[in-house]
Write a protein that holds these residues in place. Structure first.
Motif, PDB file in Angstrom:
ATOM      1  N   ARG A  15      44.868   2.567  39.809  1.00 49.71           N
ATOM      2  CA  ARG A  15      45.882   3.495  39.306  1.00 49.71           C
ATOM      3  C   ARG A  15      45.834   4.829  40.056  1.00 49.71           C
ATOM      4  N   MET A  16      44.635   5.339  40.265  1.00 39.44           N
ATOM      5  CA  MET A  16      44.513   6.635  40.915  1.00 39.44           C
ATOM      6  C   MET A  16      45.025   6.606  42.351  1.00 39.44           C
ATOM      7  N   ASN A  17      44.901   5.480  43.033  1.00 35.26           N
ATOM      8  CA  ASN A  17      45.331   5.377  44.425  1.00 35.26           C
ATOM      9  C   ASN A  17      46.771   4.925  44.589  1.00 35.26           C
ATOM     10  N   PHE A  18      47.235   4.008  43.738  1.00 32.21           N
ATOM     11  CA  PHE A  18      48.491   3.323  44.039  1.00 32.21           C
ATOM     12  C   PHE A  18      49.572   3.415  42.968  1.00 32.21           C
ATOM     13  N   GLU A  19      49.260   3.934  41.783  1.00 31.06           N
ATOM     14  CA  GLU A  19      50.241   3.939  40.701  1.00 31.06           C
ATOM     15  C   GLU A  19      50.885   5.315  40.532  1.00 31.06           C
ATOM     16  N   PRO A  20      52.204   5.357  40.361  1.00 28.77           N
ATOM     17  CA  PRO A  20      52.844   6.620  39.973  1.00 28.77           C
ATOM     18  C   PRO A  20      52.527   6.938  38.516  1.00 28.77           C
ATOM     19  N   ALA A  21      52.846   8.151  38.100  1.00 27.84           N
ATOM     20  CA  ALA A  21      52.510   8.550  36.731  1.00 27.84           C
ATOM     21  C   ALA A  21      53.470   9.625  36.244  1.00 27.84           C
ATOM     22  N   LEU A  22      53.606   9.696  34.933  1.00 27.40           N
ATOM     23  CA  LEU A  22      54.339  10.768  34.256  1.00 27.40           C
ATOM     24  C   LEU A  22      53.348  11.585  33.443  1.00 27.40           C
ATOM     25  N   ASP A  76      72.480  16.007  25.815  1.00 30.26           N
ATOM     26  CA  ASP A  76      72.329  17.444  25.569  1.00 30.26           C
ATOM     27  C   ASP A  76      71.009  17.982  26.116  1.00 30.26           C
ATOM     28  N   ILE A  77      70.123  17.100  26.530  1.00 34.21           N
ATOM     29  CA  ILE A  77      68.866  17.549  27.133  1.00 34.21           C
ATOM     30  C   ILE A  77      69.142  17.979  28.566  1.00 34.21           C
ATOM     31  N   GLU A  78      68.867  19.237  28.864  1.00 32.34           N
ATOM     32  CA  GLU A  78      69.083  19.757  30.213  1.00 32.34           C
ATOM     33  C   GLU A  78      67.841  19.553  31.076  1.00 32.34           C
ATOM     34  N   ILE A  79      68.061  19.230  32.347  1.00 27.34           N
ATOM     35  CA  ILE A  79      66.968  19.046  33.301  1.00 27.34           C
ATOM     36  C   ILE A  79      67.000  20.196  34.294  1.00 27.34           C
ATOM     37  N   THR A  80      65.890  20.909  34.404  1.00 23.75           N
ATOM     38  CA  THR A  80      65.756  21.975  35.397  1.00 23.75           C
ATOM     39  C   THR A  80      64.662  21.575  36.381  1.00 23.75           C
ATOM     40  N   GLU A  81      64.994  21.552  37.659  1.00 19.45           N
ATOM     41  CA  GLU A  81      64.018  21.203  38.682  1.00 19.45           C
ATOM     42  C   GLU A  81      63.188  22.436  39.033  1.00 19.45           C
ATOM     43  N   LEU A  82      61.873  22.281  39.071  1.00 24.65           N
ATOM     44  CA  LEU A  82      60.949  23.382  39.307  1.00 24.65           C
ATOM     45  C   LEU A  82      60.266  23.212  40.655  1.00 24.65           C
ATOM     46  N   GLU A  83      60.145  24.313  41.389  1.00 23.95           N
ATOM     47  CA  GLU A  83      59.394  24.335  42.650  1.00 23.95           C
ATOM     48  C   GLU A  83      59.953  23.294  43.622  1.00 23.95           C
ATOM     49  N   SER A  84      59.178  22.935  44.617  1.00 23.77           N
ATOM     50  CA  SER A  84      59.624  22.003  45.641  1.00 23.77           C
ATOM     51  C   SER A  84      59.096  20.608  45.329  1.00 23.77           C
ATOM     52  N   HIS A  85      59.948  19.608  45.531  1.00 23.79           N
ATOM     53  CA  HIS A  85      59.498  18.231  45.411  1.00 23.79           C
ATOM     54  C   HIS A  85      58.705  17.843  46.657  1.00 23.79           C
ATOM     55  N   GLU A  86      57.825  16.876  46.502  1.00 21.40           N
ATOM     56  CA  GLU A  86      57.052  16.393  47.641  1.00 21.40           C
ATOM     57  C   GLU A  86      57.037  14.878  47.657  1.00 21.40           C
ATOM     58  N   HIS A  87      57.180  14.302  48.867  1.00 21.94           N
ATOM     59  CA  HIS A  87      57.077  12.867  49.045  1.00 21.94           C
ATOM     60  C   HIS A  87      55.610  12.448  49.142  1.00 21.94           C
ATOM     61  N   ALA A  88      55.351  11.197  48.831  1.00 19.96           N
ATOM     62  CA  ALA A  88      54.027  10.636  49.032  1.00 19.96           C
ATOM     63  C   ALA A  88      53.807  10.340  50.512  1.00 19.96           C
ATOM     64  N   ALA A  89      52.534  10.305  50.927  1.00 22.56           N
ATOM     65  CA  ALA A  89      52.181  10.006  52.318  1.00 22.56           C
ATOM     66  C   ALA A  89      50.847   9.288  52.334  1.00 22.56           C
ATOM     67  N   ARG A  90      50.681   8.392  53.318  1.00 28.26           N
ATOM     68  CA  ARG A  90      49.428   7.639  53.407  1.00 28.26           C
ATOM     69  C   ARG A  90      49.175   7.243  54.858  1.00 28.26           C
ATOM     70  N   THR A  91      47.936   7.419  55.334  1.00 29.22           N
ATOM     71  CA  THR A  91      47.536   7.090  56.704  1.00 29.22           C
ATOM     72  C   THR A  91      46.793   5.758  56.736  1.00 29.22           C
ATOM     73  N   ASP A  92      47.028   4.976  57.783  1.00 28.88           N
ATOM     74  CA  ASP A  92      46.368   3.686  57.967  1.00 28.88           C
ATOM     75  C   ASP A  92      44.886   3.888  58.233  1.00 28.88           C
ATOM     76  N   VAL A  93      44.043   3.185  57.472  1.00 30.53           N
ATOM     77  CA  VAL A  93      42.599   3.330  57.628  1.00 30.53           C
ATOM     78  C   VAL A  93      42.129   2.914  59.016  1.00 30.53           C
ATOM     79  N   SER A 135      44.459   6.792  48.983  1.00 28.35           N
ATOM     80  CA  SER A 135      45.274   7.927  48.566  1.00 28.35           C
ATOM     81  C   SER A 135      44.526   8.727  47.522  1.00 28.35           C
ATOM     82  N   SER A 136      44.717  10.025  47.552  1.00 33.46           N
ATOM     83  CA  SER A 136      44.248  10.861  46.460  1.00 33.46           C
ATOM     84  C   SER A 136      45.185  10.690  45.272  1.00 33.46           C
ATOM     85  N   GLY A 137      44.674  10.933  44.080  1.00 36.05           N
ATOM     86  CA  GLY A 137      45.530  10.929  42.909  1.00 36.05           C
ATOM     87  C   GLY A 137      46.398  12.166  42.812  1.00 36.05           C
ATOM     88  N   GLY A 138      46.046  13.204  43.571  1.00 33.30           N
ATOM     89  CA  GLY A 138      46.801  14.449  43.548  1.00 33.30           C
ATOM     90  C   GLY A 138      47.920  14.472  44.569  1.00 33.30           C
TER      91      GLY A 138
END
Length: 449
Positions: A286-293, A347-364, A389-392
């Motif tokens: 999960r920490m390496n490969f799963e997205p999370a909310l 009626d729930i409003e969505i406000t986007e905060l800060e900058s979005h970032e894509h995931a990235a991964r380097t071949d071992v 991948s880091s979980g962060g």
């Protein structure tokens, strides 16, 4: 392994540099002391022969430094901004005074990311001393002051300055050491989307008796939040998992070989348990490969002592999604909007905060990764722990996209380092080992062996 005595003067100087940088309250979320810290970092680099160019950012200056000559070019990425220190009452020593206790150095930025920067600078000093004052490879250093607020300037900057930042590989801003002293190397980062959900049902707070006839914004928000994931942590937004790139067999093998850190996490943070009662293998997967909310905070109504029978007029929830390769941040926001609408929560409003970032991964298998692994083996005398991948999250994707570089995160953090929390710290022994790794890594890149 490198003998510690060889590096003692450079380690001591690095510790003094770290104390001076920790004293600068460079909190980017509040705009505190960012130009002053950029100037201090510039002075440290210039003292080691770097030419430093400063560029304006949306929040704080970006620094590009360069020194050395040789067949290899290393790009190093760090940041000089830090998280806010609150809550102050949970710190056992002043957050902006580097304090040593029981073999650890405490202070905001001691690990993330001033300690990482200083340990690498100490390695550069040591390598220069070994080579008669010269660096046997070209080192390019990109240091920003906006990482803790989502690096809003960085992606465009990397694209616009790609030629200036060209390198054979990038040494990323963080890393760690396991409880038993093994180097922990990460080869990727998850993406992130930070959002706020808001709901208003009246112009002002009302008497709670009116709850019999008027809807409650906190109930609306609770319904929205409850609809986003199940009890196992799996996100329930339709289409959320579409297009995800599955891990390679090598990535899966690396994750399966990771040690069990659940006990250390529980001890450090007092965690009561793990989603789905995950065993070690599932935790690492999960920490390496799963997205999370993640729900970061739920706000609204009355929260002080005693009772106040009020029907709140409004409320809001802050949340973030951690993403993996194949997930587009902009698409995730659209899927969230469609999901809320389908739940009769338009009626729930969505406000986007800060900058979005894509995931990235380097071949071992990349040669740059293999050079880092070899340097880690030689300096630590043990086999590295490799996280695909880091979980962060962090702004790694633009480096891979615009520079085409492999990225390796190897540094001085520890599982009990309390990064972003009160009592942030590094272990003194990890700082020393980090300097030794830096020397070995730079030598490995310069000589190819």
């Amino acid at each position: 392994m490198t003998e510690p005595a060889d590096l003692t003067p450079f380690i001591l100087q690095g510790t003094r540099d770290l104390a001076a940088l920790v004293a600068l309250e460079s909190v980017s979320a509040q705009g505190r002391m960012l130009p002053e810290t950029a100037a201090a970092v510039t002075r440290l680099l210039e003292a080691e022969g770097f030419t430093v160019r400063q560029y304006p950012g949306q929040v704080a200056p970006l620094l590009v430094a360069e020194a050395g000559e040789g067949p290899a070019t290393l790009l190093i990425y760090n940041h000089y901004d830090v998280q806010p220190e609150a809550p102050l009452d949970l710190w056992n020593s002043p957050p902006f005074t580097l304090t040593e206790r029981d073999g650890r150095l405490y202070g905001r930025g001691a690990s993330d990311d001033k300690g990482e920067f200083v340990s690498r600078l100490a390695a550069v000093r040591a390598l220069r001393a070994r080579h008669g004052g010269q660096l046997p490879l070209r080192v390019r250093w990109l240091i920003e002051g906006e990482e803790e607020v989502g690096s809003p300037s960085l992606a465009a900057f990397v694209e616009q300055h790609a030629e200036e930042l060209k390198a054979d590989g990038c040494w990323w801003e963080f890393g760690g050491v396991s409880e038993d002293g093994r180097p922990v190397i990460s080869l990727g980062l998850k993406g992130i989307v930070c959002l706020e959900l808001g709901c208003r049902t009246a112009d002002s707070d009302l008497h709670s008796s009116l709850g019999a006839a008027i809807d409650n914004p906190l109930y609306r928000l609770s319904k929205a939040v409850a609809s986003l994931r199940d009890d196992s942590g799996r996100v329930t937004i339709p289409g959320f998992y579409d297009g995800i790139h599955p891990p390679s067999s090598a990535d899966s093998q690396a994750a399966a070989a990771l040690p069990d850190v659940r006990g250390a996490v529980q001890q450090s943070y007092g965690v009561r348990g793990f989603l789905g009662n995950a065993d070690a293998g599932e935790y690492n997967r999960r920490m390496n490969f799963e997205p999370a909310l993640n729900i970061n905070g739920f706000h609204g109504g009355y929260g002080d002592a005693g009772s106040k029978t009020v029907l709140p007029a409004s409320g809001f929830v802050k949340l973030d999604f951690r993403l993996v390769p194949g997930q587009e941040p902009e698409r995730i926001v659209k899927l969230l909007r469609a999901h809320l609408d389908a739940q009769h929560l338009s009626d729930i409003e969505i406000t986007e905060l800060e900058s979005h970032e894509h995931a990235a991964r380097t071949d071992v298998a990349h040669p740059f990764v293999q050079a880092a692994l070899q340097a880690a083996r030689s300096s630590y005398g043990s086999e590295p722990v490799v996280h695909p991948s880091s979980g962060g999250s962090g702004p790694m994707y633009p480096f891979m996209q615009h520079l085409g570089v492999a990225c390796v995160a190897m540094g001085i953090g520890n599982v009990g380092g309390r990064v972003h929390a009160p009592n942030e710290n590094i272990r003194v022994r990890d700082f020393e080992s980090g300097v030794a790794f830096g020397v070995a890594f730079l030598e490995q890149l310069a000589t190819g062996r």
